[in-house]
Scaffold this motif. Sequence first.
Motif, PDB file in Angstrom:
ATOM      1  N   PHE A  60       0.841  -1.202   0.000  1.00 35.36           N
ATOM      2  CA  PHE A  60       0.000   0.000   0.000  1.00 35.36           C
ATOM      3  C   PHE A  60       0.875   1.251   0.000  1.00 35.36           C
ATOM      4  O   PHE A  60       0.612   2.215  -0.729  1.00 35.36           O
ATOM      5  CB  PHE A  60      -0.924  -0.001   1.225  1.00 35.36           C
ATOM      6  N   GLY A  61       1.956   1.232   0.800  1.00 36.30           N
ATOM      7  CA  GLY A  61       2.868   2.377   0.844  1.00 36.30           C
ATOM      8  C   GLY A  61       3.559   2.584  -0.493  1.00 36.30           C
ATOM      9  O   GLY A  61       3.714   3.717  -0.956  1.00 36.30           O
ATOM     10  N   ALA A  62       3.972   1.498  -1.140  1.00 36.53           N
ATOM     11  CA  ALA A  62       4.648   1.613  -2.437  1.00 36.53           C
ATOM     12  C   ALA A  62       3.683   2.136  -3.500  1.00 36.53           C
ATOM     13  O   ALA A  62       4.047   2.990  -4.321  1.00 36.53           O
ATOM     14  CB  ALA A  62       5.213   0.264  -2.859  1.00 36.53           C
ATOM     15  N   ASP A  63       2.448   1.639  -3.473  1.00 37.34           N
ATOM     16  CA  ASP A  63       1.455   2.114  -4.443  1.00 37.34           C
ATOM     17  C   ASP A  63       1.154   3.589  -4.234  1.00 37.34           C
ATOM     18  O   ASP A  63       1.036   4.356  -5.196  1.00 37.34           O
ATOM     19  CB  ASP A  63       0.156   1.303  -4.329  1.00 37.34           C
ATOM     20  N   SER A  64       1.025   3.996  -2.979  1.00 39.62           N
ATOM     21  CA  SER A  64       0.727   5.411  -2.727  1.00 39.62           C
ATOM     22  C   SER A  64       1.901   6.294  -3.112  1.00 39.62           C
ATOM     23  O   SER A  64       1.722   7.397  -3.628  1.00 39.62           O
ATOM     24  CB  SER A  64       0.341   5.629  -1.262  1.00 39.62           C
ATOM     25  N   LYS A  66       4.067   5.619  -5.540  1.00 36.76           N
ATOM     26  CA  LYS A  66       4.059   5.649  -6.999  1.00 36.76           C
ATOM     27  C   LYS A  66       2.990   6.623  -7.512  1.00 36.76           C
ATOM     28  O   LYS A  66       3.232   7.401  -8.435  1.00 36.76           O
ATOM     29  CB  LYS A  66       3.784   4.242  -7.536  1.00 36.76           C
ATOM     30  N   THR A  67       1.830   6.586  -6.885  1.00 38.29           N
ATOM     31  CA  THR A  67       0.751   7.500  -7.273  1.00 38.29           C
ATOM     32  C   THR A  67       1.148   8.944  -7.002  1.00 38.29           C
ATOM     33  O   THR A  67       0.883   9.832  -7.818  1.00 38.29           O
ATOM     34  CB  THR A  67      -0.537   7.149  -6.496  1.00 38.29           C
ATOM     35  N   SER A  68       1.801   9.188  -5.870  1.00 42.64           N
ATOM     36  CA  SER A  68       2.237  10.547  -5.542  1.00 42.64           C
ATOM     37  C   SER A  68       3.258  11.055  -6.552  1.00 42.64           C
ATOM     38  O   SER A  68       3.178  12.208  -7.003  1.00 42.64           O
ATOM     39  CB  SER A  68       2.852  10.581  -4.141  1.00 42.64           C
ATOM     40  N   ARG A  69       4.214  10.210  -6.897  1.00 49.31           N
ATOM     41  CA  ARG A  69       5.224  10.617  -7.882  1.00 49.31           C
ATOM     42  C   ARG A  69       4.587  10.927  -9.230  1.00 49.31           C
ATOM     43  O   ARG A  69       4.925  11.927  -9.873  1.00 49.31           O
ATOM     44  CB  ARG A  69       6.273   9.524  -8.057  1.00 49.31           C
ATOM     45  N   GLN A  70       3.668  10.072  -9.656  1.00 51.99           N
ATOM     46  CA  GLN A  70       3.003  10.296 -10.939  1.00 51.99           C
ATOM     47  C   GLN A  70       2.195  11.593 -10.909  1.00 51.99           C
ATOM     48  O   GLN A  70       2.186  12.343 -11.886  1.00 51.99           O
ATOM     49  CB  GLN A  70       2.092   9.101 -11.289  1.00 51.99           C
ATOM     50  N   SER A  71       1.557  11.859  -9.777  1.00 55.07           N
ATOM     51  CA  SER A  71       0.792  13.106  -9.647  1.00 55.07           C
ATOM     52  C   SER A  71       1.709  14.316  -9.740  1.00 55.07           C
ATOM     53  O   SER A  71       1.371  15.316 -10.381  1.00 55.07           O
ATOM     54  CB  SER A  71       0.034  13.129  -8.322  1.00 55.07           C
ATOM     55  N   LEU A  72       2.879  14.234  -9.101  1.00 51.73           N
ATOM     56  CA  LEU A  72       3.824  15.350  -9.165  1.00 51.73           C
ATOM     57  C   LEU A  72       4.374  15.542 -10.575  1.00 51.73           C
ATOM     58  O   LEU A  72       4.544  16.676 -11.043  1.00 51.73           O
ATOM     59  CB  LEU A  72       4.964  15.132  -8.179  1.00 51.73           C
ATOM     60  N   VAL A  73       4.656  14.452 -11.272  1.00 48.58           N
ATOM     61  CA  VAL A  73       5.140  14.555 -12.654  1.00 48.58           C
ATOM     62  C   VAL A  73       4.064  15.185 -13.545  1.00 48.58           C
ATOM     63  O   VAL A  73       4.357  16.069 -14.361  1.00 48.58           O
ATOM     64  CB  VAL A  73       5.569  13.164 -13.177  1.00 48.58           C
TER      65      VAL A  73
END
Length: 169
Positions: A60-64, A66-73
Amino acid sequence: MPQLDQVTYFSQFFWLCFFFFGFYVCMVKYFLPALSRLMKVRQSQQSGTPEDALVSYVDFGADSLKTSRQSLVDLDTNLNQWIVQTQEKLNQESFLKMNQKFMASIRTQSFDTHQLFAQVNLVFPPAASPIQGAYQDFFTMKALQQFHGKSAKPAKGGSRKAKSTKKSA
């Protein structure tokens, strides 16, 4: 003591019992069944071992992350596109006339400077020594300053007119 007054003791005891039993009935009828349902759902979801829970927590931490990084990009990309579009719009709307006037003045000054250098080369032929070249450059720059409306700088002491105005003030 007013709490143990025999006249008001019965009414105090009545209201204490009334609110206590009312609170007890509300807890038993509404809150405790909802809490027990919630506990049953959690227990059914945690049917695995503690290691499985840890793995799911890490996933769950890794998925969140990854989602945070994609949102920032995505935010960075969208922000850069917005900045470029805003700059182009601003340049087209606001600065277009100013840029055209600036380019026209540069063309005029460039043409005038070219003409002046051509005339200076006619008056002063190319220098034979470095000292003559320095004089030619000095006179050319002085002519350019006068041509473009800039006056030459006064000597260190300044002009007489400036000294007389300082004294009179």
